[in-house]
Scaffold this motif. Sequence first.
Motif, PDB file in Angstrom:
ATOM      1  N   TYR A  25     -18.575  49.475 139.485  1.00  0.00           N
ATOM      2  CA  TYR A  25     -19.173  50.350 138.486  1.00  0.00           C
ATOM      3  C   TYR A  25     -19.061  49.661 137.127  1.00  0.00           C
ATOM      4  CZ  TYR A  25     -18.982  54.223 141.845  1.00  0.00           C
ATOM      5  OH  TYR A  25     -19.148  55.030 142.946  1.00  0.00           O
ATOM      6  N   ILE A  26     -20.060  49.866 136.289  1.00  0.00           N
ATOM      7  CA  ILE A  26     -20.068  49.305 134.943  1.00  0.00           C
ATOM      8  C   ILE A  26     -20.057  50.462 133.944  1.00  0.00           C
ATOM      9  CG2 ILE A  26     -21.406  47.951 133.271  1.00  0.00           C
ATOM     10  CD1 ILE A  26     -22.500  46.351 135.658  1.00  0.00           C
ATOM     11  N   PHE A  27     -19.267  50.328 132.880  1.00  0.00           N
ATOM     12  CA  PHE A  27     -19.177  51.428 131.923  1.00  0.00           C
ATOM     13  C   PHE A  27     -19.087  50.925 130.493  1.00  0.00           C
ATOM     14  CE2 PHE A  27     -14.729  50.404 132.778  1.00  0.00           C
ATOM     15  CZ  PHE A  27     -14.165  50.448 131.513  1.00  0.00           C
ATOM     16  N   THR A  28     -19.424  51.792 129.553  1.00  0.00           N
ATOM     17  CA  THR A  28     -19.155  51.583 128.129  1.00  0.00           C
ATOM     18  C   THR A  28     -18.521  52.861 127.597  1.00  0.00           C
ATOM     19  OG1 THR A  28     -21.362  52.356 127.459  1.00  0.00           O
ATOM     20  CG2 THR A  28     -21.078  49.979 127.797  1.00  0.00           C
ATOM     21  N   TYR A  29     -17.620  52.706 126.652  1.00  0.00           N
ATOM     22  CA  TYR A  29     -16.928  53.862 126.083  1.00  0.00           C
ATOM     23  C   TYR A  29     -16.984  53.789 124.571  1.00  0.00           C
ATOM     24  CZ  TYR A  29     -13.320  57.192 124.801  1.00  0.00           C
ATOM     25  OH  TYR A  29     -12.649  58.246 124.229  1.00  0.00           O
ATOM     26  N   LEU A 108     -13.345  44.418 124.472  1.00  0.00           N
ATOM     27  CA  LEU A 108     -13.448  45.199 123.248  1.00  0.00           C
ATOM     28  C   LEU A 108     -14.832  45.077 122.610  1.00  0.00           C
ATOM     29  CD1 LEU A 108     -10.009  44.317 121.597  1.00  0.00           C
ATOM     30  CD2 LEU A 108     -10.559  46.309 122.998  1.00  0.00           C
ATOM     31  N   ILE A 109     -15.303  46.175 122.036  1.00  0.00           N
ATOM     32  CA  ILE A 109     -16.525  46.178 121.233  1.00  0.00           C
ATOM     33  C   ILE A 109     -16.105  46.391 119.784  1.00  0.00           C
ATOM     34  CG2 ILE A 109     -18.717  47.337 120.767  1.00  0.00           C
ATOM     35  CD1 ILE A 109     -18.712  48.304 123.662  1.00  0.00           C
ATOM     36  N   ARG A 110     -16.559  45.511 118.907  1.00  0.00           N
ATOM     37  CA  ARG A 110     -16.172  45.593 117.489  1.00  0.00           C
ATOM     38  C   ARG A 110     -17.410  45.764 116.605  1.00  0.00           C
ATOM     39  NH1 ARG A 110     -10.862  43.804 116.807  1.00  0.00           N
ATOM     40  NH2 ARG A 110      -9.978  42.685 118.602  1.00  0.00           N
ATOM     41  N   THR A 119     -15.267  50.098 124.101  1.00  0.00           N
ATOM     42  CA  THR A 119     -15.012  49.085 125.123  1.00  0.00           C
ATOM     43  C   THR A 119     -16.168  49.073 126.115  1.00  0.00           C
ATOM     44  OG1 THR A 119     -13.742  50.695 126.438  1.00  0.00           O
ATOM     45  CG2 THR A 119     -12.484  49.216 124.998  1.00  0.00           C
ATOM     46  N   GLN A 120     -16.317  47.962 126.763  1.00  0.00           N
ATOM     47  CA  GLN A 120     -17.213  47.880 127.909  1.00  0.00           C
ATOM     48  C   GLN A 120     -16.410  47.287 129.051  1.00  0.00           C
ATOM     49  OE1 GLN A 120     -20.418  45.525 126.355  1.00  0.00           O
ATOM     50  NE2 GLN A 120     -19.391  43.578 126.749  1.00  0.00           N
ATOM     51  N   GLY A 121     -16.700  47.703 130.261  1.00  0.00           N
ATOM     52  CA  GLY A 121     -15.854  47.226 131.351  1.00  0.00           C
ATOM     53  C   GLY A 121     -16.479  47.381 132.710  1.00  0.00           C
TER      54      GLY A 121
END
Length: 296
Positions: A25-29, A108-110, A119-121
């Motif tokens: 699974y791919i996610f972004t938060y 990390l997303i900055r 974050t993306q993961g």
Amino acid sequence: MMNRTEVAPYESHCVELLLEKLDAYIFTYDIQEDLLRIHRAMGDTTERILEGYLQGLRKIQFGSVHPDFVEPLSLLITGQTTESQEMLIDPSLEPKGRYRWYQVAIKLIRDEAGRVTGTQGIIWDIESSTGQSDQAFARFRSERDSVTGIYNEIGLSKAVNLYIEGQGRDDDSVLLCIMLENFPRLAKEHGKRWGDQLLARICKSVGGLFRDGDVMAHLGEGVFVVFAKDLGRAEVIDAKINAIRHLFRADNMVYGSYGIHPQVGAAYYSEDGKDAGELLVVAMERMKLSIANGKK
């Protein structure tokens, strides 16, 4: 032999096969919005948008994440710790607590100012390699610190002894024991969640001073141990200890205001001990001596 133009589609196809095999699974938060977007990497890639994700996760007692992993997952997806971790998760559309072992890794997303905004993961199924959930969970709990996800004392001993008995037999390694004086008092004053979050941040900062292959553990109450492999010269060890102390100096913008005083004791393999237990005893004794000398 394939040329460069042929390699790219071939590699893309291999990645697709791997993602499908791993049931990934791919996610972004988004931290500010507390919003999680998640979808399967392959197959039905319909995106799910989960608003108020962490707020809801902490309220739901039985569902998508095993209760013992709610806080570690919270720290991971908010970027307070970045080490990939194994967790018991039920990622189905309607989770019912039918957990399987998944590995969770984030990046990390900055924003333009360098602040972490999210974050993306990726989450992938490791059940077949980890073993039966009950047995693997028991092993995880016996070897890992529940807050930071790094080793506890049992896991530390296993990892260090495995290295010493194998490739590290003839290396000049050092075990550092680090006590964060005042941390237990701070955690008691501000509450467990506050203390856990600070602990995870400190774990990340201290770990960043060492190499990926070094072994790090949390023994509880703000006591960390780092086994630095084949560190070599004494001046390198002194530089590492000074770097740890510098993290908590009053002029440090991140931790300086907390009034935390690190005390460090070092034990050298194999001069001070021939296994993890012996080295830990020596390092802790030297750490306590450092505390005593500081109070004179």
